[in-house]
Each structure stands twice: as C-alpha cells, then as structure tokens.
Design a protein around this motif. Structure first.
Motif, PDB file in Angstrom:
ATOM      1  N   VAL A  50      43.793  49.444  44.956  1.00  0.00           N
ATOM      2  CA  VAL A  50      43.513  48.874  43.852  1.00  0.00           C
ATOM      3  C   VAL A  50      44.468  47.519  43.508  1.00  0.00           C
ATOM      4  N   MET A  51      45.614  47.846  43.481  1.00  0.00           N
ATOM      5  CA  MET A  51      46.771  46.928  43.397  1.00  0.00           C
ATOM      6  C   MET A  51      46.640  45.845  44.157  1.00  0.00           C
TER       7      MET A  51
ATOM      8  N   LYS B 191      46.261  41.799  43.228  1.00  0.00           N
ATOM      9  CA  LYS B 191      47.309  40.885  43.095  1.00  0.00           C
ATOM     10  C   LYS B 191      46.713  39.679  43.826  1.00  0.00           C
ATOM     11  N   THR B 192      45.470  39.738  44.705  1.00  0.00           N
ATOM     12  CA  THR B 192      45.087  38.303  44.843  1.00  0.00           C
ATOM     13  C   THR B 192      44.233  37.447  43.944  1.00  0.00           C
ATOM     14  N   VAL B 193      44.233  38.079  42.445  1.00  0.00           N
ATOM     15  CA  VAL B 193      43.931  37.202  41.318  1.00  0.00           C
ATOM     16  C   VAL B 193      44.784  36.148  41.172  1.00  0.00           C
ATOM     17  N   LYS B 194      44.337  34.965  40.972  1.00  0.00           N
ATOM     18  CA  LYS B 194      45.398  33.768  40.565  1.00  0.00           C
ATOM     19  C   LYS B 194      45.605  33.944  39.064  1.00  0.00           C
ATOM     20  N   GLY B 195      46.861  33.487  38.688  1.00  0.00           N
ATOM     21  CA  GLY B 195      47.298  33.687  37.175  1.00  0.00           C
ATOM     22  C   GLY B 195      47.882  34.733  36.816  1.00  0.00           C
ATOM     23  N   LEU B 196      47.889  35.986  37.682  1.00  0.00           N
ATOM     24  CA  LEU B 196      48.635  37.193  37.314  1.00  0.00           C
ATOM     25  C   LEU B 196      50.058  37.386  37.738  1.00  0.00           C
ATOM     26  N   GLY B 197      50.936  37.255  36.840  1.00  0.00           N
ATOM     27  CA  GLY B 197      52.195  37.300  37.199  1.00  0.00           C
ATOM     28  C   GLY B 197      52.592  38.748  37.476  1.00  0.00           C
ATOM     29  N   GLU B 198      54.063  38.913  37.812  1.00  0.00           N
ATOM     30  CA  GLU B 198      54.494  40.314  37.904  1.00  0.00           C
ATOM     31  C   GLU B 198      54.620  41.351  36.802  1.00  0.00           C
ATOM     32  N   LYS B 199      54.825  40.477  35.662  1.00  0.00           N
ATOM     33  CA  LYS B 199      55.126  41.355  34.240  1.00  0.00           C
ATOM     34  C   LYS B 199      53.550  41.814  34.076  1.00  0.00           C
ATOM     35  N   ARG B 200      52.390  41.241  34.337  1.00  0.00           N
ATOM     36  CA  ARG B 200      51.230  41.437  33.901  1.00  0.00           C
ATOM     37  C   ARG B 200      50.612  42.618  34.956  1.00  0.00           C
ATOM     38  N   LEU B 201      51.290  42.258  36.319  1.00  0.00           N
ATOM     39  CA  LEU B 201      50.709  43.119  37.282  1.00  0.00           C
ATOM     40  C   LEU B 201      51.368  44.778  37.052  1.00  0.00           C
ATOM     41  N   VAL B 202      52.818  44.595  36.689  1.00  0.00           N
ATOM     42  CA  VAL B 202      53.202  46.173  36.126  1.00  0.00           C
ATOM     43  C   VAL B 202      52.520  46.680  35.165  1.00  0.00           C
ATOM     44  N   LEU B 203      52.080  45.934  34.001  1.00  0.00           N
ATOM     45  CA  LEU B 203      51.222  46.430  32.874  1.00  0.00           C
ATOM     46  C   LEU B 203      49.984  46.972  33.509  1.00  0.00           C
ATOM     47  N   ILE B 204      49.347  46.171  34.498  1.00  0.00           N
ATOM     48  CA  ILE B 204      48.165  46.709  34.990  1.00  0.00           C
ATOM     49  C   ILE B 204      48.124  47.669  35.746  1.00  0.00           C
ATOM     50  N   GLU B 205      49.177  48.079  36.494  1.00  0.00           N
ATOM     51  CA  GLU B 205      49.432  49.186  37.370  1.00  0.00           C
ATOM     52  C   GLU B 205      49.956  50.605  36.576  1.00  0.00           C
ATOM     53  N   ALA B 206      50.517  50.081  35.384  1.00  0.00           N
ATOM     54  CA  ALA B 206      50.718  51.391  34.466  1.00  0.00           C
ATOM     55  C   ALA B 206      49.448  51.921  33.904  1.00  0.00           C
ATOM     56  N   ALA B 207      48.690  50.869  33.479  1.00  0.00           N
ATOM     57  CA  ALA B 207      47.336  51.561  32.972  1.00  0.00           C
ATOM     58  C   ALA B 207      46.499  52.042  33.817  1.00  0.00           C
ATOM     59  N   ILE B 208      46.408  51.490  35.013  1.00  0.00           N
ATOM     60  CA  ILE B 208      45.503  52.121  36.122  1.00  0.00           C
ATOM     61  C   ILE B 208      46.254  53.414  36.583  1.00  0.00           C
TER      62      ILE B 208
END
Length: 87
Positions: free
Chosen positions: A56-57, A61-78
């Motif tokens: 899923v991650m 990660k292929t979505v444009k506009g998502l930085g590392e900080k936002r990806l970390v938050l998304i991974e925590a939520a998932i």
C-alpha cells in the motif's frame, strides 16, 4: 444444523432447515446467524487478495505532492488499521 452448499458456491435453504429455524429461541437464532456471518466473513476474506502495508505504501508513494513527512503520517494511520480487527 449445517447449511448445504450448491455447486455455484451459494447457500441453499431447504424446507427442513427453514422449518427448524422457525422454531429457534433467541439464543439458537443468534448462534445460527453468527455461524452464517462467520462463514460469510471467511468467504469474503478468501475472495480479497492479501495486501500488506508495504504494498500500500509503495502505491501511495507514486502520488505526486506527498513528501516524506506526510508519508510517515499516512503509514502510521494505515498501520493502526492493520493492527485492529474490524468490528
């Protein structure tokens, strides 16, 4: 009382099973419904391909506009969703 399966994977209610279910008390009917639900849940889980957090991650990660900080938050939520059982 066990439900019989048809060849196409669907359940078939026989007249005998219907008559028996009509005579159930609340506890027996709850147990009957719980068994049907559990069987459906098992069939549903088997029908869905197993996907892990990493897959899923990688897709996110292929979505444009998502930085590392936002990806970390998304991974925590998932991750929180994967750790809890659905109710």
């Amino acid at each position: 009382m066990k439900a019989k399966r048809k060849a196409d994977g669907r359940y078939r209610t026989t007249r005998e099973a219907y008559k028996t279910a009509k005579q159930f008390d609340h506890t027996q009917f709850d147990d009957f419904c719980t068994a049907i639900y559990a069987e459906g849940l098992k069939d549903g889980k088997a029908a869905v391909p197993a996907v892990g957090i990493q897959e899923v991650m990688e897709a996110i990660k292929t979505v444009k506009g998502l930085g590392e900080k936002r990806l970390v938050l998304i991974e925590a939520a998932i991750s929180a969703c994967w750790e809890t059982e659905p109710s």
